[in-house]
Design an enzyme around this catalytic site. Structure first.
Site, PDB file in Angstrom:
ATOM      1  N   LYS A   1      26.041  31.370  30.494  1.00  0.00           N
ATOM      2  CA  LYS A   1      26.646  32.044  29.335  1.00  0.00           C
ATOM      3  C   LYS A   1      28.138  32.225  29.579  1.00  0.00           C
ATOM      4  O   LYS A   1      28.560  33.070  30.360  1.00  0.00           O
ATOM      5  CB  LYS A   1      26.028  33.428  29.105  1.00  0.00           C
TER       6      LYS A   1
ATOM      7  N   GLU B   1      31.655  38.895  41.263  1.00  0.00           N
ATOM      8  CA  GLU B   1      33.082  38.893  41.599  1.00  0.00           C
ATOM      9  C   GLU B   1      33.763  39.677  40.494  1.00  0.00           C
ATOM     10  O   GLU B   1      33.697  39.301  39.324  1.00  0.00           O
ATOM     11  CB  GLU B   1      33.585  37.451  41.665  1.00  0.00           C
TER      12      GLU B   1
ATOM     13  N   CYS C   1      42.277  37.824  38.434  1.00  0.00           N
ATOM     14  CA  CYS C   1      41.716  38.831  39.343  1.00  0.00           C
ATOM     15  C   CYS C   1      42.582  38.947  40.586  1.00  0.00           C
ATOM     16  O   CYS C   1      42.628  40.000  41.213  1.00  0.00           O
ATOM     17  CB  CYS C   1      40.267  38.531  39.686  1.00  0.00           C
TER      18      CYS C   1
ATOM     19  N   GLU D   1      42.965  48.551  37.321  1.00  0.00           N
ATOM     20  CA  GLU D   1      43.281  47.159  36.963  1.00  0.00           C
ATOM     21  C   GLU D   1      43.770  47.114  35.518  1.00  0.00           C
ATOM     22  O   GLU D   1      43.051  47.497  34.598  1.00  0.00           O
ATOM     23  CB  GLU D   1      42.030  46.287  37.116  1.00  0.00           C
TER      24      GLU D   1
HETATM   25  O1  TXE Z   1      34.722  41.625  30.853  1.00  0.00           O
HETATM   26  P1  TXE Z   1      33.149  41.770  30.835  1.00  0.00           P
HETATM   27  P2  TXE Z   1      35.719  41.476  29.626  1.00  0.00           P
HETATM   28  C1  TXE Z   1      38.229  42.799  33.807  1.00  0.00           C
HETATM   29  C2  TXE Z   1      39.593  43.103  33.313  1.00  0.00           C
HETATM   30  C3  TXE Z   1      39.412  43.170  31.836  1.00  0.00           C
HETATM   31  C4  TXE Z   1      38.018  43.718  31.704  1.00  0.00           C
HETATM   32  C5  TXE Z   1      37.269  43.404  30.446  1.00  0.00           C
HETATM   33  O2  TXE Z   1      39.982  44.359  33.807  1.00  0.00           O
HETATM   34  O3  TXE Z   1      40.339  44.008  31.249  1.00  0.00           O
HETATM   35  O4  TXE Z   1      37.351  43.148  32.787  1.00  0.00           O
HETATM   36  O5  TXE Z   1      37.061  42.003  30.286  1.00  0.00           O
HETATM   37  C6  TXE Z   1      29.436  39.236  29.815  1.00  0.00           C
HETATM   38  N1  TXE Z   1      25.116  41.888  30.627  1.00  0.00           N
HETATM   39  N2  TXE Z   1      38.018  41.409  34.141  1.00  0.00           N
HETATM   40  O6  TXE Z   1      35.392  42.362  28.497  1.00  0.00           O
HETATM   41  O7  TXE Z   1      32.732  42.613  29.714  1.00  0.00           O
HETATM   42  C7  TXE Z   1      30.521  38.882  28.825  1.00  0.00           C
HETATM   43  O8  TXE Z   1      29.970  38.374  27.639  1.00  0.00           O
HETATM   44  C8  TXE Z   1      25.459  40.638  31.001  1.00  0.00           C
HETATM   45  C9  TXE Z   1      38.310  41.077  35.470  1.00  0.00           C
HETATM   46  O9  TXE Z   1      35.794  40.028  29.321  1.00  0.00           O
HETATM   47  O10 TXE Z   1      32.738  42.122  32.207  1.00  0.00           O
HETATM   48  C10 TXE Z   1      31.321  37.861  29.617  1.00  0.00           C
HETATM   49  O11 TXE Z   1      30.650  36.602  29.575  1.00  0.00           O
HETATM   50  N3  TXE Z   1      26.630  40.078  30.713  1.00  0.00           N
HETATM   51  C11 TXE Z   1      37.744  39.775  35.895  1.00  0.00           C
HETATM   52  C12 TXE Z   1      31.258  38.423  31.044  1.00  0.00           C
HETATM   53  O12 TXE Z   1      30.110  39.285  31.059  1.00  0.00           O
HETATM   54  C13 TXE Z   1      27.525  40.794  30.038  1.00  0.00           C
HETATM   55  C14 TXE Z   1      37.681  38.710  34.848  1.00  0.00           C
HETATM   56  C15 TXE Z   1      32.489  39.258  31.436  1.00  0.00           C
HETATM   57  O13 TXE Z   1      32.661  40.284  30.492  1.00  0.00           O
HETATM   58  C16 TXE Z   1      27.245  42.114  29.604  1.00  0.00           C
HETATM   59  C17 TXE Z   1      37.404  39.209  33.532  1.00  0.00           C
HETATM   60  C18 TXE Z   1      25.973  42.653  29.937  1.00  0.00           C
HETATM   61  N4  TXE Z   1      25.630  43.887  29.593  1.00  0.00           N
HETATM   62  C19 TXE Z   1      37.586  40.527  33.222  1.00  0.00           C
HETATM   63  N5  TXE Z   1      28.318  42.587  28.953  1.00  0.00           N
HETATM   64  C20 TXE Z   1      38.472  39.288  37.116  1.00  0.00           C
HETATM   65  N6  TXE Z   1      38.782  40.215  38.023  1.00  0.00           N
HETATM   66  O14 TXE Z   1      38.760  38.117  37.239  1.00  0.00           O
HETATM   67  C21 TXE Z   1      29.257  41.616  28.963  1.00  0.00           C
HETATM   68  N7  TXE Z   1      28.774  40.525  29.597  1.00  0.00           N
END
Ligand code: TXE
Length: 488
Positions: free
Chosen positions: A173, A248, A282, A380
């Site tokens: 996904k 991660e 990240c 962050e």
């Molecule tokens: O992340 P999410 P988002 C951090 C960064 C950013 C914040 C939000 O601080 O501001 O995260 O980003 C899926 N069960 N990073 O909203 O929500 C979602 O659909 C299973 C840091 O994008 O964590 C997506 O595919 N999956 C990081 C993935 O999880 C779920 C990189 C990430 O979404 C879910 C990205 C659930 N309940 C964001 N809810 C880095 N450090 O590199 C969401 N998802």
């Protein structure tokens, strides 16, 4: 452009009510595509197809599986420009950075194609004569891969390639924000001859499709990259049902500049680390802990650098920094800039970029006089914002650097090898750099962090293979039936 999900070797349009609008973050009036959203019900079908495919794919000799990865490498290499353009338009990073990400993914594909020829176990001596003991690696089954938007090509590639070459089948996904690039990757594997069912992609929302993947009893392992909040919830849910998990998550990475640092090198590294990819990495450098003797000089140079950065659409070759990815992140970053203005000294930036109202553009921002109890020091931000704090020596720098709850990457600039080695020992992160930016990882090196940044195995390198396999220990007694002596 393919605008659906991909199941059992065919593009599939889920019939749910919800759609996913793929917007250009540099110009939000531009709808790049609309994807029908897959739902939790589609996860059952995806898993069933992946289970069926596992029966044959897991028995294909690993070097043969590797050849599929190799063909994917070649196809990707032949379309770098098109892949980079799609990535730039949907995620926003400038074209040069998008190209860099595509090339990074290609290195990862190359590396894992090679690993297919080396899926090695271990041979170890037995305690008993005439007993041969060794281990073999076996795939886990169907694995769930959930990825974020900030590296929409490289992160999916570094999960899918080791999972497949090790003999697993995948339910993948991608982030709902970047489905175009994810589809481009799937198309490449399809053209490379990957059998149907081995890579099932569902474009859908996290709380629906993501959650269903994490909770599915037939998914043996979950590999997740994203926010700490979501990741820790994913970890506990999947672990509770006995699945193998690796996550991660976030970072709050520091560059430490000691008094003897090469100032120009620090400025180069911090400019790249803080503002490259619009700070949405990240491994971004979000803190500079500079010795009190050079903090003023460094701040001045970085402010000048930030002011000189040309902000604009990623597709414009003149742009040096693109937009924030979407409305939610845009609001979140702007919110943090307000917090920073309240608690620290704003040196430059601090808000929306003027004249670019058609997209999610913010100014590269530098906060000075930041102290370790400030939110912009600890949290962050995931945008182009740098917090600078003054330190009096290495001990204080280490204390400040380690104070945060994250532990992904850190760097030190010094000419003193003794100080550098003390830093390597004392810093609480997964990836340490000496006289180097905090950003970057390589296919053959473990990638990941400690504390709230990560849990489970590292990614890339042989660790990626270890995560997607189980090791089986084998005892072969060739002594002609003699009992082994267990009574030592
Ligand atoms: O992340 P999410 P988002 C951090 C960064 C950013 C914040 C939000 O601080 O501001 O995260 O980003 C899926 N069960 N990073 O909203 O929500 C979602 O659909 C299973 C840091 O994008 O964590 C997506 O595919 N999956 C990081 C993935 O999880 C779920 C990189 C990430 O979404 C879910 C990205 C659930 N309940 C964001 N809810 C880095 N450090 O590199 C969401 N998802």
């Amino acid at each position: 452009m393919k605008t659906g999900s991909y199941l059992d070797g065919a593009w599939y349009h889920p019939t749910s009510e919800r759609t996913i609008k793929n917007l250009d973050p540099a110009d939000t009036s531009e709808v790049l595509a609309e994807f029908p959203a897959a739902t939790a019900a589609d996860v059952d079908r995806a898993v069933a197809g992946a289970q069926a495919a596992f029966e044959t794919w897991s028995k294909v000799p690993a070097p043969e599986r590797a050849r599929v990865i190799w063909r994917a490498t070649e196809i990707a290499r032949g379309r770098v420009d098109a892949l980079a353009e799609a990535l730039c338009r949907e995620e926003g990073k400038i074209l040069r950075e998008a190209r860099g990400e595509i090339m990074k993914g290609i290195s990862v594909l190359e590396y894992y194609a090679g690993e297919g020829f080396r899926l090695q176990g271990r041979t170890l001596p037995a305690e008993t004569a005439d007993v041969f003991t060794y281990t073999i690696r076996r795939p886990l089954g169907v694995v769930g891969l959930v990825t974020p938007w900030n590296f929409p090509w490289a992160i999916p590639v570094w999960k899918v390639a080791p999972a497949l070459v090790a003999g697993n089948t995948c339910v993948f996904k991608p982030s709902e924000i970047t489905p175009w690039t994810a589809s481009n990757m799937v198309e490449i594997f399809e053209e490379a001859g990957l059998p149907k069912g081995c890579l099932q992609m569902l474009v859908g929302y996290g709380e629906d499709v993501g959650q269903a993947i994490v909770d599915h009893p037939a998914i043996a392992a979950v590999s997740f990259t994203g926010s700490t909040e979501t990741g820790l919830a994913v970890y506990s849910r999947a672990a509770r049902r006995g699945a193998k998990v690796t996550c991660e998550l976030g970072g709050k990475n520091a560059v430490i500049a000691l008094a003897d640092a090469d100032v120009d090198a620090v400025v180069g590294a911090v400019m790249n680390g803080a503002f490259g990819s619009t700070g949405q990495r990240c491994t971004a450098t979000s803190r500079l802990l500079a010795h009190e003797s050079i903090v003023g000089q460094l701040t001045e140079a970085l402010v000048e650098g930030a002011k000189g950065l040309k902000i604009g659409p990623g597709m414009d070759p003149a742009s040096a920094m693109g937009p924030i990815v979407d409305a939610q992140q845009f609001e979140s970053v702007l919110g943090y800039l307000e917090v920073g203005k309240q608690e620290a000294t704003l040196c430059t930036g601090g808000g929306k970029a003027a004249g670019l109202e058609q997209g999610y553009f913010v100014e590269p921002t530098v906060f000075g006089g930041v102290s370790p109890d400030h939110r912009v020091f600890n949290e962050e931000i995931f945008g182009p914002a740098l917090s600078i704090a003054s330190v009096k020596d290495l001990d204080q720098a280490l204390e400040y650097a380690n104070k945060v709850e994250y532990g992904l990457a850190a760097s030190i600039y010094t000419q003193d090898v003794g100080q550098a080695m003390r830093f390597v020992e004392g810093i609480e992160v997964g990836m340490v750099h000496v006289n180097e930016p905090t950003v970057g990882g390589e296919a053959q090196l473990p990638f990941g962090g400690i504390k709230k940044t990560g849990v489970g195995d590292r990614e890339m390198s042989t660790d990626g293979i270890n995560f997607f396999t189980e090791e089986k220990t084998v005892f072969v007694n060739y002594a002609g039936g003699a009992a082994r002596n267990f009574n030592r």
